[in-house]
Write a protein that holds these residues in place. Structure first.
Motif, mmCIF file in Angstrom:
data_model
loop_
_atom_site.group_PDB
_atom_site.id
_atom_site.type_symbol
_atom_site.label_atom_id
_atom_site.label_comp_id
_atom_site.label_asym_id
_atom_site.label_seq_id
_atom_site.Cartn_x
_atom_site.Cartn_y
_atom_site.Cartn_z
ATOM 1 N N PRO A 91 4.201 3.070 1.279
ATOM 2 C CA PRO A 91 5.298 2.054 0.792
ATOM 3 C C PRO A 91 4.250 0.832 0.457
ATOM 4 O O PRO A 91 4.972 0.397 -0.554
ATOM 5 C CB PRO A 91 5.398 1.509 2.365
ATOM 6 N N LYS A 92 3.038 0.578 0.758
ATOM 7 C CA LYS A 92 2.393 -0.542 0.002
ATOM 8 C C LYS A 92 2.151 -0.177 -1.498
ATOM 9 O O LYS A 92 2.174 -1.168 -2.451
ATOM 10 C CB LYS A 92 1.004 -0.809 0.899
ATOM 11 N N ILE A 93 1.696 1.128 -1.738
ATOM 12 C CA ILE A 93 1.512 1.498 -3.046
ATOM 13 C C ILE A 93 2.745 1.544 -3.859
ATOM 14 O O ILE A 93 3.054 1.185 -4.994
ATOM 15 C CB ILE A 93 0.648 2.938 -3.214
ATOM 16 N N THR A 94 3.849 1.851 -3.260
ATOM 17 C CA THR A 94 5.146 1.819 -4.127
ATOM 18 C C THR A 94 5.553 0.479 -4.434
ATOM 19 O O THR A 94 5.977 0.299 -5.570
ATOM 20 C CB THR A 94 6.230 2.316 -2.964
ATOM 21 N N THR A 95 5.187 -0.552 -3.496
ATOM 22 C CA THR A 95 5.289 -1.938 -4.047
ATOM 23 C C THR A 95 4.753 -2.343 -5.306
ATOM 24 O O THR A 95 5.000 -2.911 -6.341
ATOM 25 C CB THR A 95 5.186 -2.661 -2.640
ATOM 26 N N ILE A 96 3.524 -1.924 -5.402
ATOM 27 C CA ILE A 96 2.689 -2.207 -6.606
ATOM 28 C C ILE A 96 3.176 -1.627 -7.654
ATOM 29 O O ILE A 96 3.273 -2.169 -8.648
ATOM 30 C CB ILE A 96 1.235 -1.585 -6.288
#
Length: 204
Positions: free
Chosen positions: A130-135
């Motif tokens: 999810p954090k990578i998705t935000t990036i």
């Protein structure tokens, strides 16, 4: 308790020692802890008392005893070699049980590794991706297909994880209970016999 393999072994031993078939079945019924097989043996005993042949009584149990067992018993009754047939069936079942135990032992390590893999993957899906998705969402560049697929799978898992968790618990329990029923055990026997390596090992 007495399983199917041990039950057949005891039946063969009792028969060769001179015990009547109905007397042998009565002993097996008392010692068998598996309720489904106990009820099947009770019905077989009652059918024998009603004049049925042993093979027809086994065949009437709705798949509790595979077709191969019934046909071998039928041939043994017709040729007067029932005792030796039952001994061969007992040897086959005991060999099958040994193979099952070897397979179970061999699957312990892969199963543990699978559980560890699932735990790691779950951690990545819930906390890392999810954090990578935000990036990625903050950039306007086109994403590789594999990345799009990964993000889609992650979104699906995060949305439907309660259903996935329920299925992961219910499905193995349902399969386990089915395989413990007479029909399920017969299906498992047929399936394993068709596996090239295991089937040849059991038949030997």
């Amino acid at each position: 308790g007495v399983g199917l393999g041990s039950a057949w072994g005891q039946l063969a031993t009792l028969r060769t020692s001179g015990a009547w078939l109905d007397e042998s079945l009565e002993i097996i019924v008392k010692e068998t802890e598996d309720s489904s097989f106990r009820s099947s043996f009770i019905d077989v005993k009652e059918r024998l008392a009603g004049g049925s042949s042993f093979a027809r009584a086994l065949d009437a149990q709705g798949g509790a005893f595979p077709e191969m067992y019934c046909r071998m018993v039928e041939a043994g009754e017709e040729t007067g070699t029932l005792d030796s047939v039952m001994t061969r069936l007992a040897e086959y079942l005991e060999a099958r049980d040994r193979v099952y135990e070897k397979v179970k032992t061999a699957l312990i390590y892969p199963t543990l590794m699978t559980l560890v893999g699932v735990a790691v993957l779950s951690f990545l899906v819930i906390f890392v991706i999810p954090k990578i998705t935000t990036i990625f969402e903050d950039t306007d560049s086109a994403l590789p297909l594999i990345t799009v697929i990964l993000l889609g799978v992650t979104s699906f898992v995060r949305t439907f994880w309660p259903l996935i968790a329920i299925g992961a618990v219910v499905l193995p329990i349902a399969i386990s209970r089915y395989l413990k029923r007479p029909g399920g055990k017969a299906f498992k026997d047929r399936f394993i016999i068709r596996i090239p390596v295991l089937g040849k090992t059991i038949k030997k």
